[in-house]
Design a protein around this motif. Structure first.
Motif, PDB file in Angstrom:
ATOM      1  N   PRO A 177     -14.653   1.500   1.274  1.00 60.39           N
ATOM      2  CA  PRO A 177     -13.562   0.667   0.762  1.00 60.39           C
ATOM      3  C   PRO A 177     -12.659   0.209   1.904  1.00 60.39           C
ATOM      4  O   PRO A 177     -12.367   0.972   2.827  1.00 60.39           O
ATOM      5  CB  PRO A 177     -12.808   1.609  -0.190  1.00 60.39           C
ATOM      6  N   ILE A 178     -12.219  -1.043   1.821  1.00 57.01           N
ATOM      7  CA  ILE A 178     -11.297  -1.610   2.797  1.00 57.01           C
ATOM      8  C   ILE A 178      -9.904  -1.638   2.168  1.00 57.01           C
ATOM      9  O   ILE A 178      -9.659  -2.384   1.209  1.00 57.01           O
ATOM     10  CB  ILE A 178     -11.702  -3.043   3.194  1.00 57.01           C
ATOM     11  N   ILE A 179      -9.008  -0.818   2.675  1.00 58.93           N
ATOM     12  CA  ILE A 179      -7.637  -0.778   2.180  1.00 58.93           C
ATOM     13  C   ILE A 179      -6.753  -1.509   3.187  1.00 58.93           C
ATOM     14  O   ILE A 179      -6.671  -1.113   4.347  1.00 58.93           O
ATOM     15  CB  ILE A 179      -7.139   0.668   1.994  1.00 58.93           C
ATOM     16  N   VAL A 180      -6.122  -2.582   2.744  1.00 57.84           N
ATOM     17  CA  VAL A 180      -5.369  -3.442   3.644  1.00 57.84           C
ATOM     18  C   VAL A 180      -3.903  -3.021   3.666  1.00 57.84           C
ATOM     19  O   VAL A 180      -3.241  -2.988   2.621  1.00 57.84           O
ATOM     20  CB  VAL A 180      -5.488  -4.920   3.231  1.00 57.84           C
ATOM     21  N   GLY A 181      -3.417  -2.700   4.853  1.00 55.69           N
ATOM     22  CA  GLY A 181      -2.018  -2.352   5.007  1.00 55.69           C
ATOM     23  C   GLY A 181      -1.162  -3.584   5.209  1.00 55.69           C
ATOM     24  O   GLY A 181      -1.653  -4.662   5.531  1.00 55.69           O
ATOM     25  N   GLY A 182       0.144  -3.417   5.033  1.00 56.01           N
ATOM     26  CA  GLY A 182       1.065  -4.523   5.252  1.00 56.01           C
ATOM     27  C   GLY A 182       2.052  -4.667   4.118  1.00 56.01           C
ATOM     28  O   GLY A 182       1.863  -4.136   3.024  1.00 56.01           O
ATOM     29  N   GLY A 183       3.135  -5.380   4.401  1.00 55.71           N
ATOM     30  CA  GLY A 183       4.198  -5.554   3.415  1.00 55.71           C
ATOM     31  C   GLY A 183       3.888  -6.617   2.388  1.00 55.71           C
ATOM     32  O   GLY A 183       2.779  -7.148   2.311  1.00 55.71           O
ATOM     33  N   MET A 199      -2.110  -1.079   0.795  1.00 59.76           N
ATOM     34  CA  MET A 199      -1.314   0.062   1.227  1.00 59.76           C
ATOM     35  C   MET A 199      -0.056  -0.405   1.952  1.00 59.76           C
ATOM     36  O   MET A 199      -0.070  -0.656   3.153  1.00 59.76           O
ATOM     37  CB  MET A 199      -2.129   0.982   2.148  1.00 59.76           C
ATOM     38  N   PRO A 200       1.052  -0.539   1.247  1.00 61.45           N
ATOM     39  CA  PRO A 200       2.323  -0.840   1.904  1.00 61.45           C
ATOM     40  C   PRO A 200       3.016   0.457   2.354  1.00 61.45           C
ATOM     41  O   PRO A 200       2.678   1.545   1.901  1.00 61.45           O
ATOM     42  CB  PRO A 200       3.121  -1.526   0.799  1.00 61.45           C
ATOM     43  N   ILE A 201       3.972   0.301   3.249  1.00 66.22           N
ATOM     44  CA  ILE A 201       4.762   1.436   3.718  1.00 66.22           C
ATOM     45  C   ILE A 201       6.023   1.538   2.874  1.00 66.22           C
ATOM     46  O   ILE A 201       6.717   0.547   2.650  1.00 66.22           O
ATOM     47  CB  ILE A 201       5.132   1.264   5.205  1.00 66.22           C
ATOM     48  N   ASP A 202       6.334   2.738   2.440  1.00 62.43           N
ATOM     49  CA  ASP A 202       7.543   2.960   1.651  1.00 62.43           C
ATOM     50  C   ASP A 202       8.778   2.851   2.555  1.00 62.43           C
ATOM     51  O   ASP A 202       8.703   3.018   3.771  1.00 62.43           O
ATOM     52  CB  ASP A 202       7.497   4.336   0.994  1.00 62.43           C
ATOM     53  N   GLY A 203       9.918   2.571   1.924  1.00 69.54           N
ATOM     54  CA  GLY A 203      11.170   2.564   2.657  1.00 69.54           C
ATOM     55  C   GLY A 203      11.441   1.306   3.443  1.00 69.54           C
ATOM     56  O   GLY A 203      12.252   1.310   4.375  1.00 69.54           O
TER      57      GLY A 203
END
Length: 279
Positions: A177-183, A199-203
């Motif tokens: 699976p390709i999980i794409v990070g970023g806002g 996958m976003p970053i919290d905070g």
């Protein structure tokens, strides 16, 4: 909701294999390792997380070597990059590294990816900062071609090769699976366009309920089933109320950040997280 842990593996922190085994024994679903090939001495690019770049960014080990060591002592925990800077890597060689790890781990790899923030680091690899997102998409598509075709070829603006034969193929059919990070909205749009999750970053100043609702609406408008795009929250807070908020919002996975510290500091944190989450 599933729970994972993330750490900057260094030569002064708990060993990746030790952490993976301990996390698996405690019931964590996944282990996530980030990467930076280097940090340019100029330090011109500001770190999105604050003023001072933490030491662990300079010291972090290669994620694939580290995850291979973790694979050798575990059997169920997912082995994940969080994130892999695909734009700084050769896609043919990276396809082989990922497929090899997926084979030796019996299909436990999740490839978390991102375009990164450090312009000078990218430029040292020959990557154009302003076109990094298009480069990332092409490299992902090229790897997927290699993973799924006996004679794979790819012809894009930035990635271009005639038919190649490359093995091993991943254990997971079609590739990990390709999980794409970023806002949001950019990272969410890229996940919808060619990912298997976001996958976003919290905070980072966004409202979870409103953002996830918009993300799922965007997915539906793009003819993607939102249930096929699970959301993982990166660097999740260790707070019961916040965890409950994420659960109520339908978040699929929380990934808790761990300090790059020795065993006697990290293992008690794992135990604390088990009690906090109640899994």
């Amino acid at each position: 909701m599933k729970y994972g842990v993330q750490i900057f593996a260094t030569d002064y922190s708990i060993r990746p294999a030790t952490l993976a085994k301990a996390a698996e024994e405690r019931g964590f679903e996944s282990l996530w390792l980030p990467e930076h090939s280097h940090i340019p001495a100029s330090r011109l690019s500001p770190w999105p997380g604050g003023d001072e770049l933490p030491k662990m960014y300079y010291d972090v080990m290669d994620p694939f070597v580290s995850l291979a060591s973790a694979a050798s002592v575990t059997s169920t925990i997912k082995l994940c990059t969080g994130i892999c800077l695909v734009i700084q890597r050769d896609p043919i060689q990276l396809a082989k590294e990922v497929a090899s790890l997926d084979q030796i781990s019996d299909g436990r790899v999740i490839l978390g990816i991102g375009a990164g923030w450090n312009r000078e680091e990218m430029e040292n690899h020959g990557t154009d900062f302003d076109r990094r997102f298009k480069i990332m998409r092409e490299k992902v598509q090229a790897m997927q071609a290699i993973w799924t075709q006996n004679e794979a070829e790819y012809h894009g603006e930035f990635v271009n090769f005639d038919p190649v034969m490359a093995w091993p193929k991943p254990k997971q059919r079609g590739g990990p699976p390709i999980i794409v990070g970023g806002g949001f909205p950019g990272g969410g749009k890229r996940a919808i366009a060619y990912g298997n999750g976001w996958m976003p970053i919290d905070g980072r100043g966004w409202d979870i309920m409103e953002t996830l609702s918009q993300f799922r609406q965007m997915a539906a408008e793009a003819d993607r089933d939102p249930s096929d795009l699970p959301v993982s929250i990166f660097a999740a807070p260790q707070d019961e109320n916040r965890i409950k908020t994420f659960e109520d919002a339908g978040v699929d996975r929380l990934v808790f950040g761990l300090p790059p510290a020795p065993d006697d500091e990290v293992l008690p944190i794992l135990d604390k997280l088990v009690k906090l989450t109640g899994f």
